[in-house]
Design an enzyme around this catalytic site. Structure first.
Site, mmCIF file in Angstrom:
data_model
loop_
_atom_site.group_PDB
_atom_site.id
_atom_site.type_symbol
_atom_site.label_atom_id
_atom_site.label_comp_id
_atom_site.label_asym_id
_atom_site.label_seq_id
_atom_site.Cartn_x
_atom_site.Cartn_y
_atom_site.Cartn_z
ATOM 1 N N SER A 35 11.365 6.196 23.672
ATOM 2 C CA SER A 35 11.805 6.944 22.499
ATOM 3 C C SER A 35 13.003 7.837 22.838
ATOM 4 C CB SER A 35 10.627 7.744 21.923
ATOM 5 O OG SER A 35 10.874 8.158 20.612
ATOM 6 N N ASP B 152 6.624 -0.591 14.669
ATOM 7 C CA ASP B 152 7.018 0.762 15.061
ATOM 8 C C ASP B 152 7.456 1.525 13.811
ATOM 9 O OD1 ASP B 152 8.331 3.080 16.034
ATOM 10 O OD2 ASP B 152 8.893 2.053 17.888
ATOM 11 N N HIS C 168 4.773 2.422 17.868
ATOM 12 C CA HIS C 168 5.684 3.234 18.688
ATOM 13 C C HIS C 168 5.002 3.677 19.977
ATOM 14 C CE1 HIS C 168 9.289 5.594 19.293
ATOM 15 N NE2 HIS C 168 8.570 6.696 19.487
#
Length: 278
Positions: A97, A229, A258
């Site tokens: 991320s 995600d 995610h």
């Protein structure tokens, strides 16, 4: 407790486990978490004989709650301070991320020029940019990130609970069983950090254009994402990364969220290891 101090006075906490002469795997965590989010992967690679290193981003986890420098340039500079302090060479850097943005900038601006990086891995990562711009018209509207700012400022504790219990791990999907321990651990990590760092970091992870960073990452780079995600849509993240990177390997996992590094570690970890060894 192990710390290194940056030029502007931030104290960066880091973990350094395993043989010092083994190849280092360096982990960069996502917003608003800490290096603890990598515990499963760090133990996995440690048991495979690697040296594993991870740090808490400035203002996050156990690093100092400094009031400045909450941007991608400082994030990458801090990662460089850790890498030089530990003299990490032939390293594989992996970012999740926001940590993927940190990896991209570090590898492009420090790791490759210094000859310290062998490979990179971007997992559910934010580059090239999350927010909608003229160059990336399919990005998310700024109102999405304003919502993140509002939630962080108004009631960070509840907002973090809602993110972890909902879209981050896909626990809001029909048929998915929520894992209370995973939710609690996400919340614990988030609440350890600085509200200021988390608030300012939203701009860093959403509005930083890292097109040039990706183009400069000439080392082999593994790009992973789940097609469910809900935080960083894979069309805007992983697929664009694979188009911009000079030497990419792209893999999209059907139905993964995610937070797949945690809830699907049994699938993801062997794929990470295969890339490192390949």
């Amino acid at each position: 407790m192990t710390y290194v101090t940056t030029q502007d006075g931030a104290e960066i906490f880091y973990k350094d486990w395993g043989p010092k002469d083994a190849q280092p795997i360096v982990f960069h965590h996502g917003w608003p978490l800490s290096s603890d989010d990598w515990d499963t992967q760090m133990l996995f690679f440690l048991n495979e004989g690697y040296r594993v290193v991870a740090h808490d981003r400035r203002g996050h986890g156990r690093s100092s709650q400094i009031g400045t420098g909450h941007d991608m340039d400082h994030y990458a500079r801090d990662a460089d301070v850790v890498a030089r302090h530990l003299d990490l060479t032939n390293a594989v850097h992996i970012g999740h991320s926001t940590g993927g943005g940190e990896v991209a900038r570090y590898v492009a601006q420090y790791g490759i020029p210094q000859g310290r990086v062998a490979k990179a891995m971007l997992v559910s990562a934010v580059p090239p940019i999350m927010a909608k711009t003229e160059a990336y018209p399919n990005g998310l509207p700024i109102s999405v990130f304003d919502g993140f700012r509002d939630g962080t400022a108004a009631n960070r504790a509840q907002f973090f609970q809602d993110v972890a219990a909902g879209p981050f791990y896909g626990f809001n999907r029909e048929g998915v069983t929520a894992q209370p321990g995973v939710i609690a651990n996400w919340w614990r990590q988030g609440m350890m950090g600085s509200a200021l760092a988390h608030y300012a970091g939203i701009k860093a992870f959403s509005e930083t254009d890292q097109t040039d960073d990706l183009k400069a990452m000439t080392v082999p780079t593994l790009v992973l994402a789940g097609d469910d995600d809900q935080v960083v849509p894979y069309h805007q993240g992983a697929e664009l990364q694979a188009k911009l990177l000079p030497n990419p390997t792209l893999k999209i996992y059907p139905g993964f969220s995610h937070g797949m590094l945690t809830v699907n570690a049994d699938v993801i970890n062997p794929d990470l290891l295969a890339f490192v060894r390949g």
